[in-house]
Design a protein around this motif. Structure first.
Motif, PDB file in Angstrom:
ATOM      1  N   ASN A   1       3.019   3.442   2.437  1.00  0.00           N
ATOM      2  CA  ASN A   1       4.473   2.930   2.812  1.00  0.00           C
ATOM      3  C   ASN A   1       5.388   3.423   1.932  1.00  0.00           C
TER       4      ASN A   1
ATOM      5  N   THR B   1      -6.126  -0.553   7.803  1.00  0.00           N
ATOM      6  CA  THR B   1      -4.817  -0.205   7.168  1.00  0.00           C
ATOM      7  C   THR B   1      -4.979   1.250   6.959  1.00  0.00           C
ATOM      8  N   ARG B   2      -6.017   1.973   7.261  1.00  0.00           N
ATOM      9  CA  ARG B   2      -5.881   3.296   7.254  1.00  0.00           C
ATOM     10  C   ARG B   2      -5.772   4.079   8.265  1.00  0.00           C
ATOM     11  N   GLU B   3      -4.794   5.094   8.194  1.00  0.00           N
ATOM     12  CA  GLU B   3      -4.315   6.161   9.212  1.00  0.00           C
ATOM     13  C   GLU B   3      -5.222   7.083   9.777  1.00  0.00           C
TER      14      GLU B   3
ATOM     15  N   HIS C   1      -2.687  -7.116  10.825  1.00  0.00           N
ATOM     16  CA  HIS C   1      -2.434  -5.683  11.068  1.00  0.00           C
ATOM     17  C   HIS C   1      -2.974  -5.069  12.594  1.00  0.00           C
TER      18      HIS C   1
ATOM     19  N   GLU D   1       0.851  -0.983  -0.049  1.00  0.00           N
ATOM     20  CA  GLU D   1       0.015   0.008   0.005  1.00  0.00           C
ATOM     21  C   GLU D   1       0.889   1.226  -0.118  1.00  0.00           C
TER      22      GLU D   1
ATOM     23  N   SER E   1     -10.968   3.797  11.580  1.00  0.00           N
ATOM     24  CA  SER E   1      -9.699   3.736  11.249  1.00  0.00           C
ATOM     25  C   SER E   1      -8.701   3.602  12.463  1.00  0.00           C
ATOM     26  N   GLN E   2      -7.128   3.643  12.001  1.00  0.00           N
ATOM     27  CA  GLN E   2      -6.286   3.097  13.124  1.00  0.00           C
ATOM     28  C   GLN E   2      -6.467   3.791  14.771  1.00  0.00           C
TER      29      GLN E   2
ATOM     30  N   ARG F   1      -5.083 -10.425   6.328  1.00  0.00           N
ATOM     31  CA  ARG F   1      -4.128  -9.021   6.497  1.00  0.00           C
ATOM     32  C   ARG F   1      -4.683  -8.217   7.451  1.00  0.00           C
ATOM     33  N   HIS F   2      -6.200  -7.960   7.532  1.00  0.00           N
ATOM     34  CA  HIS F   2      -6.549  -6.938   8.578  1.00  0.00           C
ATOM     35  C   HIS F   2      -6.354  -7.515   9.952  1.00  0.00           C
TER      36      HIS F   2
END
Lengths: 552, 552
Positions: A361, B201-203, B398, A358, B370-371, B394-395
């Motif tokens: 990064n 995966t979202r900041e 993470h 993604e 989000s994160q 993957r989620h």
């Protein structure tokens, strides 16, 4: 004969892929690019798609040359099919491209044809004359080295064709796009600009390829075990960065996957890739190194089923993923590939690897110009007419709207479809007529499908399966209960129930229709209707009616 | 009997979709959600997928209740199948949910079952007792109104299940997520947190639903002709905003598409959607209004083939797109749907409409945390054990890494697969065993596939087609040249060439194998091998061997 220029896109407009364009003046034709495209999800059994170049085959005697703007598959992948289609010419047209483009194109041409084709390597800023056309090759930046845009001088005026490009201010090879030459031709006068629309929905400038460097240094530098990096094999500048950064962290590099090996070795041979001594090692040498001394560089960034990374993820490769491996996806999924890419990532995670991917990064940048660069290209070249190219319909229309904001007149902008003939002269341009340009489907053996029928049948079968009914008729009676078999049909246990009933219905029909000449078709319809209504489903029903004749 | 809690996810882990979870203590079981999922691209003819709930069917007598966290298909769409599977119970378990969730669930249950099911509407902060479990329902924000998270008190300790959530600081209905209750249970002590991983995966923070308002005002306010807006029918707050903004600009609203009509009318009936008087008009009234007095609100934001917007784009709907129409896509494609969505957008552009889409136009925000919000949830609830839920592998991984940064011990975090049995007690937790949890495929008639074989056959046929060979044998000789037909096979012109040769080979085989009992299978293999080697392709070859017997 018309004294206009004729611009005829044969592929790449209204789609991303299979780029090909003919530019004609009187009887002279030049061809720009000859790419392939990838099939839609429901084009079953189709491996790739090529442009319909019937127009060029019919006018093959007038082709003065073929120009390839860069070595990506969607610009060169259809070349062998096209050369075969015109191979009854005494002399095949010359193919022009930069050194790397020609090097990659050479590998695409079959043995049968390679000796008959003249491949000419051209330099940037070189000019060639092809009858009515004088063509100059201008350096542009893109996600493959040695990409060019074109300035084409014609008796009617100058054409600029950008190829695929971005204005990278800090490219890896240090050679920026040829701002001056685009500006110079703009000052002299550009009749028509054709410009890459791929990234027209993105604001600002596309980041420089060099921006990826920090992301890769961070990802590779912090790895404690093996590093497995995937990117497009053709992105030679990316490969260069991965090799350099691996070297910096004392890692040897192994190339995995046929296209990664082939393209990388070609690029080294032609001088496009510079490797520190002894950095590349063979697969067989892996065991001589510790995990933290290894970078594996592999294909599979799009989750392609047969690629090395996908096989590694599926545990079908001799390289086995283990805890401590760091897998770096230096690419983003092309729209449509998301599910395949994320499926590969999920499997790699499940095998215990760390996977980094993604864009946040900083592991990838695009090779296509964003909005501000597209504006810059228009302002440098100042064209009278504008044709957005290389994009789906939405991209072309967004690009038109962007050009309007830069004061290109709306009536001078043409959103074309593949096959449209755009006639351009000094004071007027309009779409006049159309040549064939539908998709040409190709299967894995390189066989061309001339019709969509086969693919449509596959679509139908994939939905509900197929049922085959065999009926043997002897002396105007059904010999035994019809044989019913199926593939991909869900309710097979009904067959024994309906077979007797089908026999009775057909016998009844036969007794009433002794003189019917169309009997086979009628019985087929009877069977189809009965099965459809009985099951409430719509499988393909194929009936085989044998009239048994024992005289033979 | 074990005194541990057992947490058994039956769907939604390692995937996005078909969420379902069992929580067990001694003989008591509660079920959270019962959703459906969508098929992969090569699961031909499959319309949706449901969890394998065999474990629950076998233990149906112990189910104390079914709790639905919100009304999305991936949380309620499998409920009717599940109820049918346990319908031989004298009393079906009660289903609990908020008013809107229950309203939407009601529509899913067949007539046959609806009278036998008790659907109980619960309020937020309400507590219910289900044997060993005391359950409290907490308001959370999400892309459908009336979503809840759960606090579950058990004899072993407290469980928090977030449901699908985000912490929207300015929700449309003004009721924020229940920060206090999450914090309160955190202070009392949380044994186990299970939290939504979709957007890990979202900041940063997911923007508030209210942020979409500016984008919509801008898009609708500047339209000069008709406006056609598409969003998820279930996103009632979005629908509310579209209705309000249409009203502001003096537009009447027409609902297009069955699910848009059904969900919107249900939401109005239940008081979740407040419409200015007379704003909704029927399709039949469209002609009474000028173009700039109309907003059409439609399904199809994911390019679904049968949706209103897709049919409009394909010119298969009575609403015809025209120049001046503005089409607003208030959604983003779910991964995997990109090609379908962009294909619809391209067609709408090609018909002359303006299409606005993509997130930079502020036309959509996500419904998942989000994160920073995920961190907030962990810090509020301070769990001992943590199970990331609702995400692909993957989620989940993470989310595990994120939780580790917040000092949840690695050995207390469990990345589970569907079917895993996680045993949890006060001082220890571990995965102990597995129940069946493979996918259950369902076709459009609601028929359940018990095996993947049918789908595999479709996959094979879709790749290379099918060939059917009929051989009639009479008195140990082939009666005439075998009949060869095909569907989806490319080289049909070879059949006439190989038919005679096949006859000769089979006759030869028959003369040598008079006593062979397995003759049909052997001949089938002979035919298959010959066709595969002759064509170099691998179609499915189906042989029908008729031994003709005229005694009958």
């Amino acid at each position: 004969m018309s004294n206009s220029l004729r611009i005829i896109p044969l592929g790449g407009l209204g789609e991303i892929g299979k780029n090909m364009m003919a530019i004609c003046y009187q009887k002279d034709i030049i061809v720009i690019d000859c790419g392939l495209g990838f099939p839609a999800e429901d084009e079953y059994g189709v491996d790739y798609i090529i442009p319909n170049y019937k127009f060029l085959v019919e006018n093959k005697n007038y082709i003065k040359g073929i120009i390839l703007t860069h070595g990506h598959e969607d610009h060169i992948g259809g070349i062998n099919h096209f050369l075969e289609a015109i191979s009854n010419l005494t002399t095949l047209p010359t193919i022009y491209g930069t050194k790397l483009t020609i090097g990659l194109t050479e590998c695409k041409i079959s043995r049968k044809l390679i000796d008959r084709v003249s491949l000419k390597v051209i330099q940037t800023r070189q000019k060639i004359n092809l009858s009515s056309f004088k063509i100059e090759f201008l350096k542009v930046c893109h996600s493959i080295a040695d990409s060019i845009g074109l300035v084409i001088e014609t008796p009617i005026g100058n054409i600029v064709h950008t190829g695929d490009f971005k204005f990278d201010p800090t490219p890896i090879d240090g050679i920026v796009s040829d701002y001056f030459k685009f500006a110079e031709i703009g000052e002299k006068g550009v009749l028509l600009l054709m410009s890459d629309s791929t990234n027209v929905t993105r604001e600002g400038f596309t980041p420089s390829e060099k921006e990826v460097s920090n992301g890769l240094i961070n990802a590779i530098g912090t790895a404690e075990g093996r590093v497995i990096v995937t990117t497009f094999a053709s992105n030679i500048h990316r490969v260069q960065q991965i090799i350099n950064i691996s070297h910096k962290f004392n890692r040897k590099v192994v190339l995995l996957g046929k296209s990664m090996e082939k393209v990388t070795k070609k690029a080294i041979e032609l001088g496009y890739l510079k490797c520190p001594e002894n950095i590349l090692i063979e697969e067989s040498e892996i065991d001589n190194y510790k995990d933290n001394e290894l970078s594996l560089l592999t294909t599979g960034s799009q989750g392609e089923p047969m690629s090395a990374l996908t096989r590694i993820a599926n545990d079908q490769h001799w390289i086995k993923v283990k805890k401590g491996d760091k897998i770096i996806i230096s690419a983003v999924p092309i729209p449509g590939n998301e599910k395949m890419v994320f499926s590969t990532i999920n499997k790699l995670f499940a095998r215990g690897a760390e996977v980094v991917y993604e864009s946040y990064n900083q592991l990838h940048v695009s090779g296509h110009a964003s909005q501000e660069e597209l504006k810059l290209m228009i302002n440098l070249t100042k064209p009278k007419y504008f044709v957005p190219i290389h994009g789906e319909n939405r991209h072309l229309i967004h690009h038109r709207e962007l050009a309007k904001k830069l004061n290109i007149k709306e009536e001078n902008i043409f959103v074309l479809n593949n096959g449209d003939i755009l006639e351009v002269d000094k004071i007027h341009a309009e779409i006049k007529g159309k040549v064939p340009a539908e998709k040409v489907l190709v299967d894995k053996q390189g066989k061309i499908y001339l019709e969509e029928e086969v693919v449509n049948e596959r679509r139908l079968i994939a939905e509900d399966g197929i049922i085959v009914v065999t009926v043997n008729i002897f002396k105007n009676q059904v010999l035994e209960n019809p044989n019913i078999v199926s593939k991909g049909f869900i309710d097979t246990n009904i067959f024994s129930k309906i077979s007797q009933s089908l026999k009775d219905r057909i016998d009844n029909f036969l007794s009433k229709n002794k003189e019917n000449l169309n009997i086979e078709k009628d019985i087929s319809n009877l069977i189809k209707d009965y099965i459809t209504s009985y099951t409430g489903r719509k499988p393909i029903v194929s009936s085989i009616i044998n009239k048994i004749d024992l005289k033979s």
